[in-house]
Design a protein around this motif. Structure first.
Motif: not given
Length: 126
Positions: A22, A36, A45, A50, A94-96, A111, A115-116
């Motif tokens: 990412c 992630w 999701r 983390s 997905y990266c966050a 969640g 930012y995503w």
């Protein structure tokens, strides 16, 4: 403006490995809580891993011992090393970034990231 760009997804057989990346801009990976997530078709999701600014990591029970989250401060990049992959790991990943002050564990469970990224597909065949 924050941008998170995932890469490294693909198709592998059961037992194989992949490393997701990412690449971040507009946010400093080394000092931010990062995570992630994954989502399979028809499923909610799910938080996968983390890591906080001091590199303490938390993992979903389903991936503990198989996945490792890490940061590269020089490249401003977050990674997810995935080993011993199973068909159930198939999903869009997905990266966050930015836990908004919540703990890494709560942010992953609920969640709670600001930012995503757009995601990268992982497919594991049996």
């Amino acid at each position: 403006q924050v941008q998170l760009v995932e890469s490294g997804g693909g198709s592998v057989q059961t037992g194989g490995s992949l490393r997701l990346s990412c690449a971040a801009s507009g946010v400093t990976v080394s000092t931010r809580c990062m995570g992630w997530f994954r989502q399979a078709p028809g499923k909610e999701r799910e938080g996968v891993a983390s890591v906080t600014s001091n590199t303490n990591a938390v993992y979903a029970d389903s991936v503990k011992g198989r996945f490792t989250i890490s940061k590269d401060s020089a490249k401003n990049t977050l990674y997810l090393q995935m080993n011993s992959l199973k068909p159930d790991d198939s999903a869009m990943y997905y990266c966050a970034a930015d836990c908004r002050g919540y703990s890494a564990a709560n942010a992953m469970l609920k969640g709670l990231f600001t930012y995503w990224g757009q995601g990268t597909q992982v497919t594991v065949s049996s």
